[in-house]
Design an enzyme around this catalytic site. Structure first.
Site, PDB file in Angstrom:
ATOM      1  N   GLY A   1       5.130   5.900   1.554  1.00  0.00           N
ATOM      2  CA  GLY A   1       4.806   6.708   2.717  1.00  0.00           C
ATOM      3  C   GLY A   1       4.609   8.192   2.461  1.00  0.00           C
ATOM      4  O   GLY A   1       4.967   9.019   3.301  1.00  0.00           O
ATOM      5  N   SER A   2       4.045   8.574   1.313  1.00  0.00           N
ATOM      6  CA  SER A   2       3.852  10.012   1.041  1.00  0.00           C
ATOM      7  C   SER A   2       2.856  10.636   2.007  1.00  0.00           C
ATOM      8  O   SER A   2       3.006  11.800   2.395  1.00  0.00           O
ATOM      9  CB  SER A   2       3.419  10.240  -0.406  1.00  0.00           C
ATOM     10  OG  SER A   2       2.116   9.747  -0.652  1.00  0.00           O
TER      11      SER A   2
ATOM     12  N   ASN B   1      -7.583   5.095   9.234  1.00  0.00           N
ATOM     13  CA  ASN B   1      -7.018   4.602   7.979  1.00  0.00           C
ATOM     14  C   ASN B   1      -7.457   5.522   6.855  1.00  0.00           C
ATOM     15  O   ASN B   1      -8.560   6.082   6.889  1.00  0.00           O
ATOM     16  CB  ASN B   1      -7.517   3.179   7.690  1.00  0.00           C
ATOM     17  CG  ASN B   1      -7.015   2.661   6.341  1.00  0.00           C
ATOM     18  OD1 ASN B   1      -5.813   2.612   6.110  1.00  0.00           O
ATOM     19  ND2 ASN B   1      -7.938   2.317   5.465  1.00  0.00           N
TER      20      ASN B   1
ATOM     21  N   HIS C   1      -8.195   5.538   2.777  1.00  0.00           N
ATOM     22  CA  HIS C   1      -8.466   4.634   1.658  1.00  0.00           C
ATOM     23  C   HIS C   1      -8.719   5.502   0.428  1.00  0.00           C
ATOM     24  O   HIS C   1      -9.409   6.533   0.526  1.00  0.00           O
ATOM     25  CB  HIS C   1      -9.683   3.750   1.977  1.00  0.00           C
ATOM     26  CG  HIS C   1     -10.041   2.798   0.887  1.00  0.00           C
ATOM     27  ND1 HIS C   1      -9.343   1.627   0.671  1.00  0.00           N
ATOM     28  CD2 HIS C   1     -10.987   2.867  -0.077  1.00  0.00           C
ATOM     29  CE1 HIS C   1      -9.879   1.011  -0.378  1.00  0.00           C
ATOM     30  NE2 HIS C   1     -10.865   1.730  -0.860  1.00  0.00           N
TER      31      HIS C   1
END
Ligand SMILES: Nc1nc2c(c(=O)[nH]1)N[C@@H](CN(C=O)c1ccc(C(=O)N[C@@H](CCC(=O)O)C(=O)O)cc1)CN2
Ligand SMILES: NCC(=O)N[C@@H]1O[C@H](COP(=O)([O-])[O-])[C@@H](O)[C@H]1O
Length: 252
Positions: A49-50, A144, A146
């Site tokens: 979760g950085s 999102n 990616h």
């Protein structure tokens, strides 16, 4: 900042719906600072979760006018979930029913997110397919990140280090993060923002991953700032743009 390309004017007309500058009020009707209501964010993760932590730190610093009201994960023991618990952010388990029969159903998750008054959903290393129920319930409101320049190196099977390994094996000279809107398929939603990093001849996948991740953290915070300040607009052809904060007639 890029000036509007000459031909963009054909797209940017009254058909744009731009919420920036709209008079917004909070749920209790109060007109908050700058006339923009503070946004409620849900973040979805599966690992350390950085990116989630970067966004949370930016909220604490005051640059992102939002609040992470809930963290959703399919891995309740992951590092990002520990960070959330340490920072009093509620954690919800959500995965596909096959993997965890005791997980929330998609409809129950939608109901729960509505209860938290979630405005936007940010996926940040979440490794499961977001179901159609959620995509439809949060239309044009799920983003999102990616770790490649989509549409290259995206889709089912392209996540984490697999992406960077594929980029290096391809001989590509550039890579970088993409932030896109989420539709019902993996990585096919409208692209909102990208950054470019070089791929060096002797790069290992870990070295490339670190270079891309550094840009991810900056890019996702920039996008979260724009999202919460209502600086996203949709071009007539369906391409989302981010209005520049300093020069609103420019786009990032
Ligand atoms: N409806 C959508 N859901 C999700 C999207 C999306 O664009 N639309 N993005 C992904 C994130 N992602 C790439 O950015 C991605 C994540 C995972 C996979 C993948 O192949 N997953 C494997 C399972 C991996 C695991 O469980 O460890 C799989 O489905 O077989 C591809 C792309 C998040 N959801
Ligand atoms: N296809 C999805 C995917 O590969 N996402 C990637 O997972 C990592 C999560 O890191 P984090 O948990 O430290 O934010 C990030 O590099 C993100 O781009």
């Amino acid at each position: 900042m890029l000036r509007e390309p000459r031909n963009i004017s054909q797209y940017l007309d009254q058909s744009l719906f731009c919420v920036s500058g709209a008079k917004a009020v909070s749920g209790d009707g109060q007109d908050l600072k700058g006339g923009v209501r503070r946004k409620n964010l849900a973040v979805f993760i599966s690992g350390g979760g950085s990116n989630f932590r970067s966004i949370h730190q930016a909220i604490l610093k005051g640059s992102v006018q939002g609040e992470i009201v809930v963290l959703v994960t399919n891995k309740p023991g992951c590092g990002g979930a520990d960070y959330a618990r340490d920072n009093n952010i509620p954690v919800i388990l959500f995965s596909n029913m096959k993997e965890k029969p005791d997980s929330l159903s998609a409809d129950d998750l939608v109901t729960t997110l509505r209860r938290y008054k979630v405005d936007f959903i940010l996926l940040a290393g979440y490794l499961k397919l977001i179901p159609l129920e959620l995509v439809r319930a949060y239309s044009r409101s799920i983003l999102n990140i990616h770790p490649s320049l989509l549409p290259a190196f995206g889709g089912k099977g392209y996540y984490g280090m697999k992406v960077h390994q594929a980029v290096i094996a391809s001989g590509a000279r550039y890579s970088g993060p993409t932030i896109h809107f989420v539709d019902e398929h993996y990585d096919t939603g409208r692209i909102l923002a990208q950054r470019v990093v070089p791929v060096l001849a002797n790069d290992t996948a870990n070295e490339l991953a670190a270079r891309v991740l550094q840009q991810e953290h900056q890019l996702y915070v920039e996008v979260a700032e724009a999202l919460c300040e209502e600086r996203l607009v949709w071009r007539e052809d369906g391409v989302p743009l981010i209005r520049n904060k300093i020069n609103p007639s420019d786009y990032n």
